[in-house]
Design an enzyme around this catalytic site. Structure first.
Site, PDB file in Angstrom:
ATOM      1  N   GLY A  14     -13.373  18.566  31.482  1.00  0.00           N
ATOM      2  CA  GLY A  14     -14.766  18.987  31.456  1.00  0.00           C
ATOM      3  C   GLY A  14     -14.908  20.335  32.114  1.00  0.00           C
ATOM      4  O   GLY A  14     -13.952  20.851  32.680  1.00  0.00           O
ATOM      5  N   VAL A  21     -12.127  21.697  34.658  1.00  0.00           N
ATOM      6  CA  VAL A  21     -11.349  20.609  35.238  1.00  0.00           C
ATOM      7  C   VAL A  21     -10.348  20.104  34.203  1.00  0.00           C
ATOM      8  O   VAL A  21     -10.713  19.850  33.056  1.00  0.00           O
ATOM      9  CB  VAL A  21     -12.267  19.456  35.706  1.00  0.00           C
ATOM     10  CG1 VAL A  21     -11.467  18.334  36.330  1.00  0.00           C
ATOM     11  CG2 VAL A  21     -13.312  19.979  36.688  1.00  0.00           C
ATOM     12  N   ASP A 135     -24.947  18.434  49.243  1.00  0.00           N
ATOM     13  CA  ASP A 135     -25.313  18.499  47.824  1.00  0.00           C
ATOM     14  C   ASP A 135     -25.147  17.143  47.145  1.00  0.00           C
ATOM     15  O   ASP A 135     -24.546  17.032  46.080  1.00  0.00           O
ATOM     16  CB  ASP A 135     -24.462  19.574  47.130  1.00  0.00           C
ATOM     17  CG  ASP A 135     -25.024  19.940  45.752  1.00  0.00           C
ATOM     18  OD1 ASP A 135     -26.217  19.684  45.502  1.00  0.00           O
ATOM     19  OD2 ASP A 135     -24.266  20.481  44.931  1.00  0.00           O
TER      20      ASP A 135
HETATM   21  P1  ADP Z   1     -18.956  22.044  38.881  1.00  0.00           P
HETATM   22  O1  ADP Z   1     -18.826  21.707  40.335  1.00  0.00           O
HETATM   23  O2  ADP Z   1     -18.554  23.434  38.572  1.00  0.00           O
HETATM   24  O3  ADP Z   1     -20.297  21.677  38.309  1.00  0.00           O
HETATM   25  P2  ADP Z   1     -17.865  19.570  38.083  1.00  0.00           P
HETATM   26  O4  ADP Z   1     -17.327  19.064  39.364  1.00  0.00           O
HETATM   27  O5  ADP Z   1     -19.198  19.126  37.664  1.00  0.00           O
HETATM   28  O6  ADP Z   1     -17.872  21.162  38.118  1.00  0.00           O
HETATM   29  O7  ADP Z   1     -16.831  19.232  36.949  1.00  0.00           O
HETATM   30  C1  ADP Z   1     -17.119  19.439  35.599  1.00  0.00           C
HETATM   31  C2  ADP Z   1     -16.732  18.239  34.735  1.00  0.00           C
HETATM   32  O8  ADP Z   1     -15.352  17.938  34.904  1.00  0.00           O
HETATM   33  C3  ADP Z   1     -17.458  16.977  35.102  1.00  0.00           C
HETATM   34  O9  ADP Z   1     -18.629  16.810  34.375  1.00  0.00           O
HETATM   35  C4  ADP Z   1     -16.455  15.888  34.736  1.00  0.00           C
HETATM   36  O10 ADP Z   1     -16.573  15.579  33.374  1.00  0.00           O
HETATM   37  C5  ADP Z   1     -15.131  16.546  34.957  1.00  0.00           C
HETATM   38  N1  ADP Z   1     -14.540  16.167  36.246  1.00  0.00           N
HETATM   39  C6  ADP Z   1     -14.792  16.737  37.453  1.00  0.00           C
HETATM   40  N2  ADP Z   1     -14.068  16.187  38.430  1.00  0.00           N
HETATM   41  C7  ADP Z   1     -13.326  15.228  37.847  1.00  0.00           C
HETATM   42  C8  ADP Z   1     -12.351  14.273  38.336  1.00  0.00           C
HETATM   43  N3  ADP Z   1     -12.000  14.223  39.620  1.00  0.00           N
HETATM   44  N4  ADP Z   1     -11.791  13.437  37.446  1.00  0.00           N
HETATM   45  C9  ADP Z   1     -12.141  13.476  36.141  1.00  0.00           C
HETATM   46  N5  ADP Z   1     -13.040  14.325  35.623  1.00  0.00           N
HETATM   47  C10 ADP Z   1     -13.637  15.205  36.455  1.00  0.00           C
END
Ligand code: ADP
Length: 315
Positions: A14, A21, A135
């Site tokens: 994602g 990620v 957050d």
């Molecule tokens: P940001 O902090 O830039 O908004 P996110 O943490 O929301 O980024 O990560 C983006 C996407 O990646 C999430 O919506 C999720 O689908 C995926 N994702 C993030 N962290 C994980 C994880 N630990 N395991 C699986 N998928 C993840």
């Protein structure tokens, strides 16, 4: 060998506001899955490197070890000084997806209690270790394969992120921010996180955002908090009128009564509503601490929290 050579990167899982990620596995053990979060770092980081404060925060997070906090295994940099966080992989999505999928997902007060207990334990553990999350919101609560909730996204991504990267469709929301931040208090504490936990609690019950200011501006946030909780005043929050950012709508709303809260959140029961109101106390000094939250009688009152294996999950 280099940390980055220990992983084989797979498909993209994602992308978010600051990061992409990827799924990855260990070279030494292909059955060990991780998630690699590749942060697009900002120009200051590129120029001056990672600050001492950020390094300390990373070290701290790597040492936080709790079942309801996402595990940060390691950190490495790659070309262009991109920063990569190696995290526990959590394939079941996040709490926001469950809340919003009203078509396919139904859940009970016992499920809400189970999720809220896991969240409250995570926050207690952070605060006991002098870490503020800052957050907390439903999309930062990831779900593990066994149903456990994991608190993620410790503002780390944000502190490194490139503010000029135009890859944003989800913007930083202020809906979960407590009143003291809009009023620019100097004194700022774990109470900030408790307010956000209260917002998540209300959202789980009603399946809609509690303080959904629209358009999303600080002044509209103050307005909606005043409407739904009551207008901050010297009576309910000694010292508030001296805060730098103190403003209120001209029309004063008295603190909302227990009956008002029961009207909207009766489904969680009297004891649940009591906890909710005490998390959403305007004065941060009077708000429950994480320790108080865990001692509240809600957790032991009926119904008991659902077992992990009985929690709803995405289809
Ligand atoms: P940001 O902090 O830039 O908004 P996110 O943490 O929301 O980024 O990560 C983006 C996407 O990646 C999430 O919506 C999720 O689908 C995926 N994702 C993030 N962290 C994980 C994880 N630990 N395991 C699986 N998928 C993840």
């Amino acid at each position: 060998s280099q940390e980055r050579d220990k992983y084989i990167k797979g498909k993209k899982l994602g992308s978010g506001q600051y990061a992409d990620v990827y799924s990855a596995h260990l070279v030494s053990d292909p059955s060990k899955l991780v998630a690699i979060k590749k942060i697009k770092v900002g120009p200051e980081v590129k120029e001056f490197g990672i600050s001492y404060d950020s390094l300390r925060e990373i070290k701290f997070l790597q040492e936080l070890d709790h079942p309801n906090i996402i595990k940060l295994y390691s950190v490495f940099s790659t070309k262009n000084q991109n920063l990569n966080l190696v995290l526990e992989q959590l394939p079941q999505g996040d709490l926001l997806k469950l809340i919003q999928d009203t078509q396919n997902i139904s859940y009970t007060p016992a499920d809400i209690k189970s999720w809220m207990l896991m969240l409250s334990r995570a926050i207690w553990f952070c605060h006991a270790n002098f870490v503020l999350h800052r957050d907390i919101k439903p999309n930062n609560l990831l779900i593990a394969a066994n149903g456990e909730i994991k608190l993620a996204d410790f503002g780390l991504a944000r502190s490194f992120a490139d503010p000029y990267q135009p890859m944003t469709y989800n913007t930083i929301t202020i809906w979960y921010r407590p009143p003291e931040l809009f009023y620019q208090t100097q004194y700022y504490s774990g109470a900030v996180d408790i307010w956000s936990v209260g917002c998540v609690f209300a959202e789980l019950i009603a399946r809609e955002v509690l303080f959904r200011a629209w358009p999303e501006s600080e002044i509209n946030m103050v307005k909606i908090i005043c409407e739904k909780v009551g207008t901050p005043s010297e009576d309910n929050w000694p010292g508030v009128s001296k805060l730098k950012g103190y403003v209120t709508p001209t029309e004063i709303t008295p603190l909302r009564s227990r009956d008002y809260w029961l009207g909207a959140f009766r489904a969680i029961g009297d004891v649940g509503v009591d906890l909710l109101m005490k998390m959403l106390t305007l004065d941060p000094r009077r708000r429950l601490t994480a320790e108080d939250v865990l001692r509240h009688s809600f957790w032991t009152a009926d119904p008991r929290p659902s077992r992990l294996e009985d929690l709803p999950r995405k289809g």
